[in-house]
Design an enzyme around this catalytic site. Sequence first.
Site, PDB file in Angstrom:
ATOM      1  N   ARG A 256      54.831  43.121  29.015  1.00 30.06           N
ATOM      2  CA  ARG A 256      55.715  42.123  28.423  1.00 30.06           C
ATOM      3  C   ARG A 256      56.808  41.755  29.406  1.00 30.06           C
ATOM      4  NH1 ARG A 256      59.698  42.738  23.177  1.00 30.06           N
ATOM      5  NH2 ARG A 256      59.180  40.774  22.149  1.00 30.06           N
TER       6      ARG A 256
ATOM      7  N   HIS B   8      51.772  42.541  16.478  1.00 31.59           N
ATOM      8  CA  HIS B   8      53.120  42.671  17.056  1.00 31.59           C
ATOM      9  C   HIS B   8      53.963  43.626  16.218  1.00 31.59           C
ATOM     10  CE1 HIS B   8      56.490  41.386  19.677  1.00 31.59           C
ATOM     11  NE2 HIS B   8      57.216  41.745  18.619  1.00 31.59           N
TER      12      HIS B   8
ATOM     13  N   TYR C 145      58.510  36.744  26.155  1.00 30.22           N
ATOM     14  CA  TYR C 145      59.459  36.532  25.056  1.00 30.22           C
ATOM     15  C   TYR C 145      60.637  35.732  25.588  1.00 30.22           C
ATOM     16  CZ  TYR C 145      62.279  37.664  20.876  1.00 30.22           C
ATOM     17  OH  TYR C 145      63.019  37.599  19.720  1.00 30.22           O
TER      18      TYR C 145
ATOM     19  N   TYR D 122      70.728  47.866  22.543  1.00 30.34           N
ATOM     20  CA  TYR D 122      70.973  48.261  21.144  1.00 30.34           C
ATOM     21  C   TYR D 122      70.340  49.614  20.901  1.00 30.34           C
ATOM     22  CZ  TYR D 122      66.100  46.859  20.285  1.00 30.34           C
ATOM     23  OH  TYR D 122      64.730  46.739  20.327  1.00 30.34           O
TER      24      TYR D 122
ATOM     25  N   ASP E  84      56.132  42.418  13.298  1.00 25.35           N
ATOM     26  CA  ASP E  84      57.362  42.718  14.046  1.00 25.35           C
ATOM     27  C   ASP E  84      58.104  43.931  13.461  1.00 25.35           C
ATOM     28  OD1 ASP E  84      59.088  42.481  16.203  1.00 25.35           O
ATOM     29  OD2 ASP E  84      60.490  41.230  15.084  1.00 25.35           O
TER      30      ASP E  84
ATOM     31  N   HIS F 171      56.348  47.646  16.755  1.00 26.71           N
ATOM     32  CA  HIS F 171      56.940  48.566  17.732  1.00 26.71           C
ATOM     33  C   HIS F 171      56.984  49.982  17.170  1.00 26.71           C
ATOM     34  CE1 HIS F 171      58.554  44.901  19.604  1.00 26.71           C
ATOM     35  NE2 HIS F 171      59.111  44.598  18.452  1.00 26.71           N
TER      36      HIS F 171
HETATM   37  C1  0GY Z   1      60.982  41.612  18.715  1.00 29.26           C
HETATM   38  C2  0GY Z   1      62.287  40.975  18.793  1.00 29.26           C
HETATM   39  C3  0GY Z   1      63.441  41.494  19.259  1.00 29.26           C
HETATM   40  C4  0GY Z   1      63.582  42.675  20.023  1.00 29.26           C
HETATM   41  C5  0GY Z   1      62.751  43.080  21.011  1.00 29.26           C
HETATM   42  O1  0GY Z   1      62.151  44.326  22.837  1.00 29.26           O
HETATM   43  C6  0GY Z   1      62.982  44.188  21.943  1.00 29.26           C
HETATM   44  O2  0GY Z   1      63.971  44.877  21.820  1.00 29.26           O
HETATM   45  O3  0GY Z   1      61.626  42.420  21.211  1.00 29.26           O
HETATM   46  C7  0GY Z   1      64.661  40.747  19.001  1.00 29.26           C
HETATM   47  O4  0GY Z   1      65.757  41.356  18.948  1.00 29.26           O
HETATM   48  O5  0GY Z   1      64.576  39.501  18.837  1.00 29.26           O
HETATM   49  O6  0GY Z   1      59.982  40.999  19.015  1.00 29.26           O
HETATM   50  O7  0GY Z   1      60.940  42.801  18.382  1.00 29.26           O
END
Ligand code: 0GY
Length: 292
Positions: free
Chosen positions: A122, A29, A155, A47, A247, A31
Site C-alpha cells: 500500500r 479491506h 490511498y 494515531y 474497513d 485491518h
Molecule cells: C482506512 C482509512 C484510514 C486509516 C488508514 O492506514 C491507516 O491508518 O488507512 C483513515 O484514517 O482514513 O482505510 O483504514
Amino acid sequence: MTMSEGYLPFHSDPKKPDYKAPDGAVDAHCHVFGPADQFPYAPERKYTPCDAGKDQLFALRDHLGFSRNVIVQASCHGKNNDALVDALVTAGDKARGIAFVGKEVTHEELKKMDDAGVRGVRFNFVKRLVDTTPWEDFLEIAEKIKPFGWHIVVYFEAPDLEGLKPLLAKFDTTIVVDHMGRPDVSKGVDSAEFASFVNLLADNPNIWTKVSCPERLTIDGPPYTDVIPFARKLVETFPDRVLWGTDWPHPNMSSHVPDDGQLVDVIPHIAPTDALQQKLLIDNPMRLYWER
Ligand code: 0GY
C-alpha cells in the site's frame, strides 16, 4: 498503550445483516490492530487505535456471513507487518494481505510475506496518516515487488488525484484505489471531481477501486444513501475492477461508530443484481488475491 484522544472504538455489537452475501464472499479491506502488548504500534504513528486483533476480525467475518478477508496494513503499525503476517498465517487460505514497506525492504523479507499470503503493498498519500515519501522510493518498491506479481494499493483524497496521475502512470502493475478516491459527495455524482476519477479508470484498464467507506464519505450518516450513487456508478461501469470491504475496525472515525451489519446492507444498493454481487464479492477479489 492509551488510545488517541477522541478515538472511537469499533462497534461492539453489530447487527446481523439483512443482506445475505453469496457463499465465498470476500471482505477486501479490513485491518488488524495489535494487540499492542504483542504487536506494539509504530513509534512514528499518527494515531493510537483501540486494539482490534485477528480473533475479533475472524469472528466478525463469520457474523457478517463472509468467508474471506483481505487484511491491509494500517499506518499505525508502520513498516512492521508482524501483526498482519500473524493474522494471515492463522487464517491460512481464508485471508490475503497488503503490506506497507520501505525501499530498504529485501527480497527475502518480501518472500516471507508472500509465503504468508501478502499479495501487494500500500502506498499511502493521506497526509494526516503518514509522512511524505519521495516518488523515487515508490518506484523502487514497485520494482522490488515485480518478481512476486504483487499489485499496488493507493490511498489518497480526491484533491490529490491530479497531482498523482503522473506517478500512477509509471506503475505497470494492477493498481487498486482505496475508497473510490475519497470523493466529496456534497459535489454530487456528476461533478467534475468524480468524473475525473471515473475517467482515470476508463483510461487505465489496470486501475481498480474499492467501493468502500460510505461511513467516511457520507454527510447524512447511516444508511449512507448519499454515497450509494458514487459506488453504484463504479460497480455498473467497471464491474470487473471493483472490490468491497468493511474497513473494520474503522480507524479515526469521528462522526459516528459504523455498524458493520449496516455496511453490509449497503451492498445490494450499489450492486443491484446477483451477477454484479458475484463479481464484486467473489470473482474480482479471488482473481486478484487468490489466483495466480
Ligand atoms: C482506512 C482509512 C484510514 C486509516 C488508514 O492506514 C491507516 O491508518 O488507512 C483513515 O484514517 O482514513 O482505510 O483504514
